[in-house]
Design a protein around this motif. Sequence first.
Motif, PDB file in Angstrom:
ATOM      1  N   PHE A  26       0.801  -1.173   0.059  1.00 65.27           N
ATOM      2  CA  PHE A  26       0.018  -0.003   0.050  1.00 65.27           C
ATOM      3  C   PHE A  26       0.764   1.474   0.061  1.00 65.27           C
ATOM      4  CE2 PHE A  26      -3.033  -2.927   1.458  1.00 65.27           C
ATOM      5  CZ  PHE A  26      -4.189  -2.491   1.077  1.00 65.27           C
ATOM      6  N   VAL A  27       0.448   2.298  -0.910  1.00 63.58           N
ATOM      7  CA  VAL A  27       0.977   3.591  -0.513  1.00 63.58           C
ATOM      8  C   VAL A  27       0.075   4.638   0.377  1.00 63.58           C
ATOM      9  CG1 VAL A  27       2.502   3.430  -2.646  1.00 63.58           C
ATOM     10  CG2 VAL A  27       0.084   4.324  -2.730  1.00 63.58           C
ATOM     11  N   VAL A  28       0.774   5.752   0.803  1.00 62.32           N
ATOM     12  CA  VAL A  28      -0.011   6.576   1.675  1.00 62.32           C
ATOM     13  C   VAL A  28      -0.858   7.526   0.629  1.00 62.32           C
ATOM     14  CG1 VAL A  28       0.059   8.344   3.207  1.00 62.32           C
ATOM     15  CG2 VAL A  28       1.148   6.292   3.853  1.00 62.32           C
ATOM     16  N   VAL A  29      -1.863   7.820   0.943  1.00 61.81           N
ATOM     17  CA  VAL A  29      -2.549   8.792  -0.232  1.00 61.81           C
ATOM     18  C   VAL A  29      -2.968  10.194   0.611  1.00 61.81           C
ATOM     19  CG1 VAL A  29      -4.634   9.388  -1.694  1.00 61.81           C
ATOM     20  CG2 VAL A  29      -3.614   7.003  -1.527  1.00 61.81           C
ATOM     21  N   GLU A  30      -3.354   9.944   1.836  1.00 63.61           N
ATOM     22  CA  GLU A  30      -3.556  11.252   2.540  1.00 63.61           C
ATOM     23  C   GLU A  30      -3.263  10.840   3.946  1.00 63.61           C
ATOM     24  OE1 GLU A  30      -7.407  13.803   3.705  1.00 63.61           O
ATOM     25  OE2 GLU A  30      -7.641  12.375   1.994  1.00 63.61           O
ATOM     26  N   ARG A  31      -2.810  11.707   4.747  1.00 63.25           N
ATOM     27  CA  ARG A  31      -2.380  11.824   6.165  1.00 63.25           C
ATOM     28  C   ARG A  31      -2.978  12.977   6.933  1.00 63.25           C
ATOM     29  NH1 ARG A  31       2.977   8.846   8.677  1.00 63.25           N
ATOM     30  NH2 ARG A  31       2.494   9.591  10.991  1.00 63.25           N
ATOM     31  N   ASN A  32      -3.149  12.577   8.171  1.00 65.87           N
ATOM     32  CA  ASN A  32      -3.790  13.754   8.845  1.00 65.87           C
ATOM     33  C   ASN A  32      -3.357  13.331  10.361  1.00 65.87           C
ATOM     34  OD1 ASN A  32      -4.854  15.972  10.793  1.00 65.87           O
ATOM     35  ND2 ASN A  32      -6.666  15.876   9.159  1.00 65.87           N
ATOM     36  N   PHE A  37      -5.523  10.090  11.228  1.00 65.35           N
ATOM     37  CA  PHE A  37      -6.045   8.977  10.060  1.00 65.35           C
ATOM     38  C   PHE A  37      -5.204   8.980   8.949  1.00 65.35           C
ATOM     39  CE2 PHE A  37      -8.115  12.837   8.507  1.00 65.35           C
ATOM     40  CZ  PHE A  37      -7.938  12.559   7.082  1.00 65.35           C
ATOM     41  N   THR A  38      -5.163   8.129   8.213  1.00 69.68           N
ATOM     42  CA  THR A  38      -4.321   7.667   7.129  1.00 69.68           C
ATOM     43  C   THR A  38      -5.358   7.046   6.164  1.00 69.68           C
ATOM     44  OG1 THR A  38      -2.404   7.503   8.263  1.00 69.68           O
ATOM     45  CG2 THR A  38      -2.167   6.847   6.047  1.00 69.68           C
ATOM     46  N   VAL A  39      -5.101   7.611   4.774  1.00 74.17           N
ATOM     47  CA  VAL A  39      -5.750   6.662   3.829  1.00 74.17           C
ATOM     48  C   VAL A  39      -4.574   5.886   2.970  1.00 74.17           C
ATOM     49  CG1 VAL A  39      -7.279   6.836   1.747  1.00 74.17           C
ATOM     50  CG2 VAL A  39      -7.748   8.454   3.624  1.00 74.17           C
ATOM     51  N   LEU A  40      -4.755   4.884   2.786  1.00 67.45           N
ATOM     52  CA  LEU A  40      -3.713   4.216   2.007  1.00 67.45           C
ATOM     53  C   LEU A  40      -4.563   3.487   0.737  1.00 67.45           C
ATOM     54  CD1 LEU A  40      -2.832   2.352   5.251  1.00 67.45           C
ATOM     55  CD2 LEU A  40      -1.107   3.313   3.951  1.00 67.45           C
ATOM     56  N   TYR A  41      -3.469   3.476  -0.445  1.00 63.80           N
ATOM     57  CA  TYR A  41      -4.015   2.957  -1.719  1.00 63.80           C
ATOM     58  C   TYR A  41      -3.177   1.524  -1.975  1.00 63.80           C
ATOM     59  CZ  TYR A  41      -4.996   2.644  -6.653  1.00 63.80           C
ATOM     60  OH  TYR A  41      -5.464   2.417  -8.080  1.00 63.80           O
ATOM     61  N   GLN A  78      -7.384  -1.311  -4.203  1.00 67.52           N
ATOM     62  CA  GLN A  78      -8.123  -1.362  -2.843  1.00 67.52           C
ATOM     63  C   GLN A  78      -7.503   0.149  -1.973  1.00 67.52           C
ATOM     64  OE1 GLN A  78      -6.482  -4.506  -0.389  1.00 67.52           O
ATOM     65  NE2 GLN A  78      -6.765  -6.149  -2.059  1.00 67.52           N
ATOM     66  N   LYS A  79      -8.558   0.526  -1.248  1.00 74.47           N
ATOM     67  CA  LYS A  79      -8.299   1.809  -0.623  1.00 74.47           C
ATOM     68  C   LYS A  79      -8.868   1.723   0.905  1.00 74.47           C
ATOM     69  CE  LYS A  79      -8.346   6.694  -1.795  1.00 74.47           C
ATOM     70  NZ  LYS A  79      -9.375   7.713  -2.712  1.00 74.47           N
ATOM     71  N   VAL A  80      -7.918   2.129   1.771  1.00 72.69           N
ATOM     72  CA  VAL A  80      -8.115   1.612   3.136  1.00 72.69           C
ATOM     73  C   VAL A  80      -7.906   2.736   4.032  1.00 72.69           C
ATOM     74  CG1 VAL A  80      -7.443   0.003   5.162  1.00 72.69           C
ATOM     75  CG2 VAL A  80      -7.333  -0.610   2.910  1.00 72.69           C
ATOM     76  N   LEU A  81      -8.932   2.966   5.005  1.00 72.50           N
ATOM     77  CA  LEU A  81      -8.654   4.049   5.893  1.00 72.50           C
ATOM     78  C   LEU A  81      -8.246   3.328   7.149  1.00 72.50           C
ATOM     79  CD1 LEU A  81      -9.369   7.097   7.143  1.00 72.50           C
ATOM     80  CD2 LEU A  81     -11.589   6.143   7.801  1.00 72.50           C
ATOM     81  N   VAL A  82      -6.995   3.852   7.983  1.00 71.95           N
ATOM     82  CA  VAL A  82      -6.764   3.478   9.186  1.00 71.95           C
ATOM     83  C   VAL A  82      -6.712   4.626  10.062  1.00 71.95           C
ATOM     84  CG1 VAL A  82      -4.892   2.697  10.667  1.00 71.95           C
ATOM     85  CG2 VAL A  82      -5.068   1.832   8.256  1.00 71.95           C
ATOM     86  N   ALA A  83      -7.559   4.580  11.209  1.00 74.74           N
ATOM     87  CA  ALA A  83      -7.426   5.643  12.181  1.00 74.74           C
ATOM     88  C   ALA A  83      -7.948   5.364  13.426  1.00 74.74           C
ATOM     89  CB  ALA A  83      -8.904   6.578  11.793  1.00 74.74           C
ATOM     90  N   ILE A  84      -7.669   6.356  14.370  1.00 70.13           N
ATOM     91  CA  ILE A  84      -7.859   6.306  15.911  1.00 70.13           C
ATOM     92  C   ILE A  84      -9.314   7.088  16.031  1.00 70.13           C
ATOM     93  CG2 ILE A  84      -7.123   6.616  18.171  1.00 70.13           C
ATOM     94  CD1 ILE A  84      -4.281   6.489  16.982  1.00 70.13           C
TER      95      ILE A  84
END
Length: 98
Positions: A26-32, A37-41, A78-84
């Motif tokens: 996966f590669v990081v598309v968006e990060r905050n 949170f981080t969106v990976l693709y 695939q697109k995945v959101l990882v967050a707290i």
Amino acid sequence: MKNHFIKQDKLNLFTKVIANKIQNGFVVVERNDKLPFTVLYKEGKKINHSLNFLICCATLGMWSLPWLYMTQVTAKDQKVLVAIDEEGVVFEEKCYLG
């Protein structure tokens, strides 16, 4: 709005989950980092349909189910959101591609 502080062990778990996803392609598309949170693709795998057709013919159609699975599941992006979340729990959620 309540101000929640995120514990260091939760941040370490969050970082570990992201590192595992990156290791799996996966590669990081968006990060905050404020929310966090981080969106990976991850791009889907290319399917060689002519080779799979030959294998399907050689196995008298038995290969059609794995071929269908590869076409419908592994070939898609695939697109995945990882967050707290607000309680400090690390979660992972699939994002729908438009």
